[in-house]
Design a protein around this motif. Sequence first.
Motif, mmCIF file in Angstrom:
data_model
loop_
_atom_site.group_PDB
_atom_site.id
_atom_site.type_symbol
_atom_site.label_atom_id
_atom_site.label_comp_id
_atom_site.label_asym_id
_atom_site.label_seq_id
_atom_site.Cartn_x
_atom_site.Cartn_y
_atom_site.Cartn_z
ATOM 1 N N VAL A 73 7.240 -11.490 20.574
ATOM 2 C CA VAL A 73 6.752 -10.188 20.113
ATOM 3 C C VAL A 73 7.553 -9.070 20.769
ATOM 4 C CG1 VAL A 73 4.410 -11.064 19.746
ATOM 5 C CG2 VAL A 73 4.996 -10.000 21.935
ATOM 6 N N GLY A 74 7.563 -7.919 20.094
ATOM 7 C CA GLY A 74 8.218 -6.746 20.647
ATOM 8 C C GLY A 74 7.440 -6.181 21.822
ATOM 9 N N LYS A 75 8.074 -5.304 22.566
ATOM 10 C CA LYS A 75 7.494 -4.811 23.814
ATOM 11 C C LYS A 75 6.225 -3.989 23.607
ATOM 12 C CE LYS A 75 10.341 -0.604 24.146
ATOM 13 N NZ LYS A 75 11.311 0.143 24.979
ATOM 14 N N ASN A 76 6.028 -3.443 22.414
ATOM 15 C CA ASN A 76 4.842 -2.627 22.165
ATOM 16 C C ASN A 76 3.767 -3.359 21.360
ATOM 17 O OD1 ASN A 76 5.940 -0.438 23.527
ATOM 18 N ND2 ASN A 76 6.904 0.386 21.686
ATOM 19 N N VAL A 77 3.886 -4.663 21.244
ATOM 20 C CA VAL A 77 2.881 -5.474 20.547
ATOM 21 C C VAL A 77 1.890 -5.995 21.576
ATOM 22 C CG1 VAL A 77 2.478 -7.564 19.195
ATOM 23 C CG2 VAL A 77 4.472 -6.127 18.713
ATOM 24 N N TYR A 78 0.613 -5.727 21.363
ATOM 25 C CA TYR A 78 -0.398 -6.128 22.335
ATOM 26 C C TYR A 78 -1.475 -7.054 21.770
ATOM 27 C CZ TYR A 78 -3.237 -2.506 20.072
ATOM 28 O OH TYR A 78 -3.912 -1.749 19.151
ATOM 29 N N GLU A 79 -1.521 -7.249 20.467
ATOM 30 C CA GLU A 79 -2.583 -8.067 19.868
ATOM 31 C C GLU A 79 -2.184 -9.525 19.659
ATOM 32 O OE1 GLU A 79 -5.160 -5.872 16.788
ATOM 33 O OE2 GLU A 79 -3.200 -4.895 16.641
ATOM 34 N N PHE A 80 -0.911 -9.838 19.803
ATOM 35 C CA PHE A 80 -0.440 -11.181 19.528
ATOM 36 C C PHE A 80 0.403 -11.688 20.694
ATOM 37 C CE2 PHE A 80 -0.746 -8.760 15.579
ATOM 38 C CZ PHE A 80 -1.691 -9.518 14.892
ATOM 39 N N ARG A 81 0.384 -13.013 20.851
ATOM 40 C CA ARG A 81 1.189 -13.636 21.895
ATOM 41 C C ARG A 81 1.727 -14.957 21.369
ATOM 42 N NH1 ARG A 81 -3.590 -15.215 26.239
ATOM 43 N NH2 ARG A 81 -4.774 -16.613 24.856
ATOM 44 N N PRO A 82 2.796 -15.477 21.974
ATOM 45 C CA PRO A 82 3.383 -16.727 21.495
ATOM 46 C C PRO A 82 2.341 -17.838 21.373
ATOM 47 C CG PRO A 82 4.863 -15.694 23.054
ATOM 48 C CD PRO A 82 3.598 -14.876 23.061
ATOM 49 N N GLY A 83 2.424 -18.552 20.262
ATOM 50 C CA GLY A 83 1.500 -19.651 20.004
ATOM 51 C C GLY A 83 0.339 -19.296 19.100
ATOM 52 N N ASP A 84 0.065 -18.010 18.916
ATOM 53 C CA ASP A 84 -1.045 -17.606 18.047
ATOM 54 C C ASP A 84 -0.785 -18.035 16.603
ATOM 55 O OD1 ASP A 84 -2.336 -16.415 20.149
ATOM 56 O OD2 ASP A 84 -1.922 -14.351 19.529
ATOM 57 N N ARG A 85 -1.851 -18.494 15.946
ATOM 58 C CA ARG A 85 -1.777 -18.793 14.518
ATOM 59 C C ARG A 85 -1.925 -17.482 13.748
ATOM 60 N NH1 ARG A 85 -5.642 -21.366 12.142
ATOM 61 N NH2 ARG A 85 -4.527 -22.993 10.981
ATOM 62 N N VAL A 86 -0.944 -17.153 12.919
ATOM 63 C CA VAL A 86 -0.965 -15.867 12.235
ATOM 64 C C VAL A 86 -0.500 -16.006 10.792
ATOM 65 C CG1 VAL A 86 -0.599 -14.510 14.336
ATOM 66 C CG2 VAL A 86 1.383 -15.285 12.997
ATOM 67 N N ALA A 87 -0.845 -14.992 10.019
ATOM 68 C CA ALA A 87 -0.254 -14.782 8.700
ATOM 69 C C ALA A 87 0.236 -13.347 8.682
ATOM 70 C CB ALA A 87 -1.270 -15.025 7.589
ATOM 71 N N ALA A 88 1.212 -13.059 7.829
ATOM 72 C CA ALA A 88 1.794 -11.718 7.851
ATOM 73 C C ALA A 88 2.456 -11.387 6.526
ATOM 74 C CB ALA A 88 2.815 -11.601 8.984
ATOM 75 N N PHE A 89 2.557 -10.087 6.301
ATOM 76 C CA PHE A 89 3.275 -9.545 5.143
ATOM 77 C C PHE A 89 4.582 -8.967 5.653
ATOM 78 C CE2 PHE A 89 3.337 -5.788 1.949
ATOM 79 C CZ PHE A 89 4.236 -6.454 1.134
ATOM 80 N N HIS A 90 5.679 -9.609 5.311
ATOM 81 C CA HIS A 90 7.013 -9.170 5.702
ATOM 82 C C HIS A 90 7.364 -7.869 4.988
ATOM 83 C CE1 HIS A 90 11.411 -9.206 4.653
ATOM 84 N NE2 HIS A 90 11.494 -9.267 5.961
ATOM 85 N N GLU A 91 8.134 -7.025 5.633
ATOM 86 C CA GLU A 91 8.509 -5.741 5.051
ATOM 87 C C GLU A 91 9.645 -5.915 4.055
ATOM 88 O OE1 GLU A 91 9.899 -1.226 6.321
ATOM 89 O OE2 GLU A 91 9.456 -2.721 7.875
ATOM 90 N N ALA A 92 9.365 -5.618 2.798
ATOM 91 C CA ALA A 92 10.377 -5.754 1.747
ATOM 92 C C ALA A 92 11.585 -4.882 2.052
ATOM 93 C CB ALA A 92 9.781 -5.358 0.396
ATOM 94 N N GLY A 93 12.756 -5.401 1.745
ATOM 95 C CA GLY A 93 13.979 -4.642 1.958
ATOM 96 C C GLY A 93 14.534 -4.742 3.353
ATOM 97 N N THR A 94 13.952 -5.612 4.178
ATOM 98 C CA THR A 94 14.481 -5.826 5.516
ATOM 99 C C THR A 94 14.862 -7.291 5.664
ATOM 100 O OG1 THR A 94 12.336 -6.339 6.531
ATOM 101 C CG2 THR A 94 12.988 -4.015 6.427
ATOM 102 N N ALA A 95 15.655 -7.587 6.666
ATOM 103 C CA ALA A 95 16.107 -8.959 6.893
ATOM 104 C C ALA A 95 14.980 -9.828 7.419
ATOM 105 C CB ALA A 95 17.275 -8.953 7.875
ATOM 106 N N ASN A 96 15.231 -11.140 7.420
ATOM 107 C CA ASN A 96 14.349 -12.120 8.050
ATOM 108 C C ASN A 96 13.006 -12.257 7.345
ATOM 109 O OD1 ASN A 96 16.234 -12.669 10.268
ATOM 110 N ND2 ASN A 96 15.712 -10.592 10.942
ATOM 111 N N GLY A 97 13.084 -12.545 6.043
ATOM 112 C CA GLY A 97 11.883 -12.814 5.270
ATOM 113 C C GLY A 97 11.383 -14.230 5.494
ATOM 114 N N SER A 98 10.385 -14.624 4.693
ATOM 115 C CA SER A 98 9.664 -15.872 4.968
ATOM 116 C C SER A 98 10.364 -17.128 4.463
ATOM 117 C CB SER A 98 8.265 -15.802 4.354
ATOM 118 O OG SER A 98 8.327 -15.752 2.945
ATOM 119 N N PHE A 99 11.443 -16.995 3.681
ATOM 120 C CA PHE A 99 12.175 -18.174 3.245
ATOM 121 C C PHE A 99 13.131 -18.598 4.353
ATOM 122 C CE2 PHE A 99 11.861 -17.014 -1.579
ATOM 123 C CZ PHE A 99 10.489 -17.221 -1.520
ATOM 124 N N ALA A 100 12.560 -18.954 5.478
ATOM 125 C CA ALA A 100 13.351 -19.261 6.668
ATOM 126 C C ALA A 100 12.466 -19.968 7.681
ATOM 127 C CB ALA A 100 13.911 -17.975 7.281
#
Length: 385
Positions: A73-100
């Motif tokens: 996680v980035g330095k200003n992320v406080y709600e998530f930590r490595p290992g957490d089970r998550v789902a997310a909406f990737h930002e369209a038009g940016t790199a590193n989408g979910s087909f990876a």
Amino acid sequence: MPKQAIVQPSIEAVEIIETPIPTPEDKEVVIKVVVSGANPKDWKYPLWYIFPNIGFACLESVGDDIAGTVHSVGKNVYEFRPGDRVAAFHEAGTANGSFAEYAVAPDWTTFHVPHNVSFEEAATVPLAALTAAIALYVDMKLPVPYNLKQSPEGEKRVPILIYGASSAVGAFAAKFARLSKLSPIIGVAGQGSGFAKTLVDYVVDYRKGEDALVADVEEILAKEGLGSKVPNVFDAISENGSLEATLRFLDPNGGTVSTVLPPRLFAKDKENFKYPSGVIAINSAVPRVHSTHKDFGYLWSRYLGRLLEDGRLKAHPYEVIPGGLNGILTGLKKLKDGNASAVKYVYLIEDTNDVSTLGITGQRENRIESPSSHQLKDFPFLGSK
């Protein structure tokens, strides 16, 4: 090195490349993808057309529904930590989408996946559910489920018609409409009518033709004592005649309609299609949760996790496309051919073969065509009214 799928502009080949694990920015979450969801936008709106000024990196951004575990996680992320089970909406038009194997999403459109929800189920939720939510509650200004007032006896009901009620976006809209106690909920569907019947009060089959569709809707309204016009219409299809059909039963004097595609690009008669002056018409563009409506994205992402945990919201039916990243082309072609009915295609990333077996492999080639002739070159991704 981790792998990523690059969909070629022709939608005729998928290139599997090796790419480093992304490094998160301040408010980003890097997710080890377990399941990626597919959406019609993945073949309808190739991002190299929509965002021609972003640069070559935008080719890496296809795939927006992520389900997996937090890697970093980035330095200003406080709600998530490595290992957490998550789902997310990737930002369209940016790199590193979910087909990876590793994807990136802003922390405000990331949410914890409850233990009673599988990753396959979670991957059906983010884009479709947030699209439905922003349409109903931002654009159409319908009552939100968590702020409902006690309804006095005889209070006027709030009807809604959802065109495409068996699609993922339409189905989530129907589920939210039920939570918001809208009534009656009329769904328009075709092959997925059986599924739609589990979500709405009435189902009308568009395959009988436009005249029959309009007549059936008017019959339902008369039966319910609601006149002959619908005050609220959410068109989760917005093409192939749905825009023209809904125009016939939408209340011309005070009606509200939300579309997922802009009529000026998808109406049959693009030049002359227009709504009456008394209609509020909005093209509901979900990418706003990453720009002008970040707070809405934050609140609703967390609310989705809560609704899934306590069972008030169910995921969309899904079908796993075999092959992991190597199955992406199959899924996109099935979507393009209209084979998805009341189902969402998902990919189990761990099923990707060690050696790419489909499409183009090796070094990427810059095959970006000119966006000037593409019908989506002017797509209003920040929404329009």
